[in-house]
Design a protein around this motif. Structure first.
Motif, PDB file in Angstrom:
ATOM      1  N   PRO A  85      49.903  34.884  52.967  1.00 17.28           N
ATOM      2  CA  PRO A  85      49.067  35.402  54.060  1.00 17.28           C
ATOM      3  C   PRO A  85      47.740  35.966  53.562  1.00 17.28           C
ATOM      4  CG  PRO A  85      50.800  36.968  53.544  1.00 17.28           C
ATOM      5  CD  PRO A  85      51.076  35.737  52.726  1.00 17.28           C
ATOM      6  N   VAL A  86      47.641  36.254  52.257  1.00 18.66           N
ATOM      7  CA  VAL A  86      46.394  36.762  51.668  1.00 18.66           C
ATOM      8  C   VAL A  86      46.156  36.038  50.341  1.00 18.66           C
ATOM      9  CG1 VAL A  86      46.630  39.039  52.736  1.00 18.66           C
ATOM     10  CG2 VAL A  86      47.579  38.653  50.451  1.00 18.66           C
ATOM     11  N   ARG A  87      44.935  36.102  49.864  1.00 17.12           N
ATOM     12  CA  ARG A  87      44.610  35.511  48.561  1.00 17.12           C
ATOM     13  C   ARG A  87      44.975  36.504  47.461  1.00 17.12           C
ATOM     14  NH1 ARG A  87      41.681  31.197  50.327  1.00 17.12           N
ATOM     15  NH2 ARG A  87      40.538  31.576  52.282  1.00 17.12           N
ATOM     16  N   VAL A  88      45.611  36.023  46.424  1.00 14.81           N
ATOM     17  CA  VAL A  88      46.061  36.882  45.335  1.00 14.81           C
ATOM     18  C   VAL A  88      45.331  36.481  44.052  1.00 14.81           C
ATOM     19  CG1 VAL A  88      48.026  37.659  43.970  1.00 14.81           C
ATOM     20  CG2 VAL A  88      48.315  37.168  46.410  1.00 14.81           C
ATOM     21  N   ARG A  89      44.621  37.442  43.490  1.00 15.40           N
ATOM     22  CA  ARG A  89      43.939  37.245  42.215  1.00 15.40           C
ATOM     23  C   ARG A  89      44.629  38.126  41.184  1.00 15.40           C
ATOM     24  NH1 ARG A  89      42.953  33.577  45.046  1.00 15.40           N
ATOM     25  NH2 ARG A  89      40.881  32.908  45.748  1.00 15.40           N
ATOM     26  N   ILE A  90      45.040  37.528  40.077  1.00 22.78           N
ATOM     27  CA  ILE A  90      45.972  38.168  39.163  1.00 22.78           C
ATOM     28  C   ILE A  90      45.302  38.620  37.869  1.00 22.78           C
ATOM     29  CG2 ILE A  90      48.051  37.786  37.768  1.00 22.78           C
ATOM     30  CD1 ILE A  90      48.862  35.696  39.941  1.00 22.78           C
ATOM     31  N   TYR A  91      45.592  39.874  37.505  1.00 22.62           N
ATOM     32  CA  TYR A  91      45.195  40.431  36.212  1.00 22.62           C
ATOM     33  C   TYR A  91      46.480  40.791  35.469  1.00 22.62           C
ATOM     34  CZ  TYR A  91      40.492  40.540  38.076  1.00 22.62           C
ATOM     35  OH  TYR A  91      39.270  40.161  38.623  1.00 22.62           O
ATOM     36  N   THR A 136      42.328  40.718  53.159  1.00 21.65           N
ATOM     37  CA  THR A 136      42.484  39.265  53.110  1.00 21.65           C
ATOM     38  C   THR A 136      42.558  38.716  51.687  1.00 21.65           C
ATOM     39  OG1 THR A 136      40.077  39.009  53.295  1.00 21.65           O
ATOM     40  CG2 THR A 136      41.363  38.923  55.337  1.00 21.65           C
ATOM     41  N   ALA A 137      42.174  39.531  50.699  1.00 23.46           N
ATOM     42  CA  ALA A 137      42.285  39.117  49.293  1.00 23.46           C
ATOM     43  C   ALA A 137      42.578  40.355  48.460  1.00 23.46           C
ATOM     44  CB  ALA A 137      40.997  38.451  48.809  1.00 23.46           C
ATOM     45  N   VAL A 138      43.419  40.171  47.430  1.00 23.49           N
ATOM     46  CA  VAL A 138      43.804  41.304  46.603  1.00 23.49           C
ATOM     47  C   VAL A 138      43.674  40.956  45.133  1.00 23.49           C
ATOM     48  CG1 VAL A 138      45.439  42.078  48.363  1.00 23.49           C
ATOM     49  CG2 VAL A 138      46.281  40.710  46.453  1.00 23.49           C
ATOM     50  N   GLY A 139      43.347  41.971  44.337  1.00 25.19           N
ATOM     51  CA  GLY A 139      43.414  41.866  42.895  1.00 25.19           C
ATOM     52  C   GLY A 139      44.681  42.562  42.442  1.00 25.19           C
ATOM     53  N   PHE A 140      45.677  41.782  42.039  1.00 20.62           N
ATOM     54  CA  PHE A 140      46.969  42.322  41.604  1.00 20.62           C
ATOM     55  C   PHE A 140      46.855  42.647  40.125  1.00 20.62           C
ATOM     56  CE2 PHE A 140      51.745  41.050  40.967  1.00 20.62           C
ATOM     57  CZ  PHE A 140      52.031  42.351  40.563  1.00 20.62           C
ATOM     58  N   VAL A 141      46.718  43.939  39.799  1.00 18.90           N
ATOM     59  CA  VAL A 141      46.529  44.345  38.417  1.00 18.90           C
ATOM     60  C   VAL A 141      47.857  44.729  37.777  1.00 18.90           C
ATOM     61  CG1 VAL A 141      44.168  45.111  38.862  1.00 18.90           C
ATOM     62  CG2 VAL A 141      46.035  46.762  39.017  1.00 18.90           C
ATOM     63  N   SER A 142      47.898  44.624  36.456  1.00 23.72           N
ATOM     64  CA  SER A 142      49.098  44.936  35.670  1.00 23.72           C
ATOM     65  C   SER A 142      50.279  44.056  36.063  1.00 23.72           C
ATOM     66  CB  SER A 142      49.466  46.417  35.797  1.00 23.72           C
ATOM     67  OG  SER A 142      48.417  47.243  35.351  1.00 23.72           O
TER      68      SER A 142
END
Length: 540
Positions: A243-249, A218-224
């Motif tokens: 559809p999901v929460r996206v947390r960006i690195y 339900t939530a992702v850490g999108f790295v790089s």
């Protein structure tokens, strides 16, 4: 978003401590009540809430995968799948079939091979690929994402055929073999991506997010995350609900020397701060890669590899450049996420983090922390960075004892030791390196390869996690890693109504059967974003 009451379920509000109810009331995307059905319905009536029957299914907090590559997953879903290929011959056969079907593509792209599985007991070469495709560039990435094989056409287009560096592998005659690693691979991918349209990338991103939702993430850490991916995400967010929460690195720059920090410079110029965005898309920090992988023997170890004494791996960024980046990012108030697989790399990261003085407060992260010595455990306990780990590496890296030897194998994937030492930890997948399916990851965490004939199981079985621990660090632990434990991680009152409906209770499922659990439905902010069948949830 309106009001909904979900009733008649076995709802795990939290895992540690374990709290179970049968109904929850959701208003405007958040849980406002978790308890008995009668009370939930009575409260719901006051808000004209819809009533949804869970049909006695098991409900768990949504999985939070804090380290994955949305662009890579999207590409993986739309290109040649080479996972579980058992020989170079089979690799060539799959490549041939794919090429015959996709002759209109500018590049032939694939991922997932592992030379450790090949019956030929060697790495593939550009000459192998040339036998199948010679008129178009081909790039086939190893499962770890830190090495690839290119055909001659791709080596020419990228300029790598004539480049002499440690990342371009050459044979005893000095010829480039087509195997490229780390920074050379990054260069090849950058050139390849220029030939993909923005429409391609939009499809990749949407496919990846929908795929995550289908699996209960339900939530992702999108790295790089690079500038193009960020641009595409902003564009998609303008016109659609994720559809999901996206947390960006973000990726600070492509130059390993640290000089080309274009994204970092842009962030500095416009004054962007941590948390910029909304509930579904938010920028948190920067991801820095400091070494490679064990599979490619590019992870930087303090002693040589046991199966290749001629190398100890190497850092992909100098200490000076890393210190410069870390200092600048920390001053911006952004969260740091540094990739460190080898123990020598971990030494470097710990030294730099120690100099900051705010590692715990800033929630700075260390990605993977794969090889950790006893003395480093003490430093990690004192510093308290968040360790973002990937338990499925245990199964995939079945050959790891060859790399490290018996003496060092106990330093590998020390998940229980991290818990014992009270070091913050988050469970993730690094997908598409590992399967995105959370139950494959949980299975690996609670079995440690016991049922997969992993050679080093008996040396490291003391690192097995309980099902409670695995689920806790995949939800609450991951929410902490993102700095959002007050909104994510469980289903207590006031938090987002992000949860999954599964086909069986994991706490009543034998360990060897955990990977068979199926996701039936995914709910984010009280909205159904995925359902395997139309009758999984019933309106009352």
């Amino acid at each position: 978003m309106g009001s909904r009451v979900f009733v008649n379920g076995r709802i795990y509000v939290s895992i540690i401590p374990k709290r179970i109810v049968d109904s929850i009331l959701v208003i405007n995307g958040r849980v406002v009540f978790a308890g008995k059905r009668s009370e939930a319905i009575d409260l719901g009536k006051r808000f004209s809430a819809e009533i949804i029957d869970l049909n006695n299914k098991v409900v768990l907090p949504g999985f939070i995968d804090t380290h994955l590559h949305l662009d890579g997953i999207g590409s993986y879903l739309n290109t040649l799948d080479l996972r579980d290929v058992r020989s170079i011959r089979e690799l060539k056969e799959r490549l041939k079939r794919y090429y015959e079907e996709k002759r209109d593509l500018k590049w032939i792209i694939g991922r997932g091979w592992d030379q450790e599985l090949f019956e030929e007991k060697r790495w593939p070469t550009r000459w192998d690929l040339d036998e199948v495709v010679s008129d178009k560039p081909v790039i086939l990435t190893r499962v770890c994402g830190h090495a690839a094989v290119l055909n001659t056409r791709a080596m020419e287009l990228t300029g790598l055929l004539s480049e002499y560096s440690q990342d371009v592998v050459r044979n005893e005659r000095g010829e480039a073999t087509g195997i490229v690693r780390e920074n050379a691979l990054s260069k090849a991918k950058s050139i390849m991506r220029e030939d993909l349209s923005e429409a391609d990338f939009e499809k990749y991103m949407l496919d990846a997010m929908n795929y995550a939702a289908s699996l209960g993430v339900t939530a992702v850490g999108f790295v790089s995350c690079d500038p193009l991916s960020l641009k595409i995400l902003f564009r998609l967010r303008e016109r659609t609900r994720f559809p999901v929460r996206v947390r960006i690195y973000l990726s600070p720059g492509s130059d390993p020397s640290g000089q080309d920090t274009s994204m970092l410079e842009l962030v500095k110029r416009i004054g962007l701060r941590r948390g910029f965005g909304d509930d579904f898309m938010r920028i948190l920090g920067f991801k820095i890669i400091a070494d490679g992988s064990l599979g490619a023997r590019t992870a930087w170890l303090s002693k040589p590899y046991s199966d290749d004494p001629g190398t100890s791996g190497y850092p992909t960024i100098s200490r000076e450049a890393l210190e410069k980046l870390v200092t600048e990012i920390n001053k911006l108030g952004m969260q740091l996420a540094i990739h460190a697989i080898g123990d020598k790399t971990l030494d470097m990261v710990l030294d730099i983090y120690s100099s900051l003085g705010n590692t715990k407060a800033a929630r700075h992260r260390i990605e993977h922390a794969s090889v950790v010595r006893d003395d480093q455990l003490i430093r990690l306990r004192d510093l308290s960075p968040v360790l973002v780990v990937q338990p499925h590496f245990v199964v995939t890296d079945w050959w790891a004892m060859n790399r490290l030897g018996v003496e060092r194998i106990k330093w590998l994937y020390r998940f229980r030791d991290f818990i014992i030492n009270k070091i913050p930890m988050s469970i993730s997948t690094d997908s598409p390196v590992e399967p995105l399916n959370p139950w494959e990851t949980v299975y690996a965490a609670v079995t440690r390869g016991e049922f997969d004939n992993i050679p080093y199981y008996h040396y490291t079985r003391d690192q097995v996690l309980s099902i409670e621990e695995a689920l806790h660090y995949y939800t609450t632990g991951s929410a902490y890693a993102l700095g959002e434990e007050y909104s994510l991680g469980d289903l207590s009152e006031g938090k987002y109504a992000d949860f999954v409906v599964v086909d069986r209770d994991p706490f009543e499922t034998p360990r060897e059967k955990i990977r068979e659990i199926k996701n039936l439905a995914t709910i984010v902010s009280g909205e159904i974003v995925y359902a395997s069948k139309s009758d999984v949830l019933t309106m009352l």
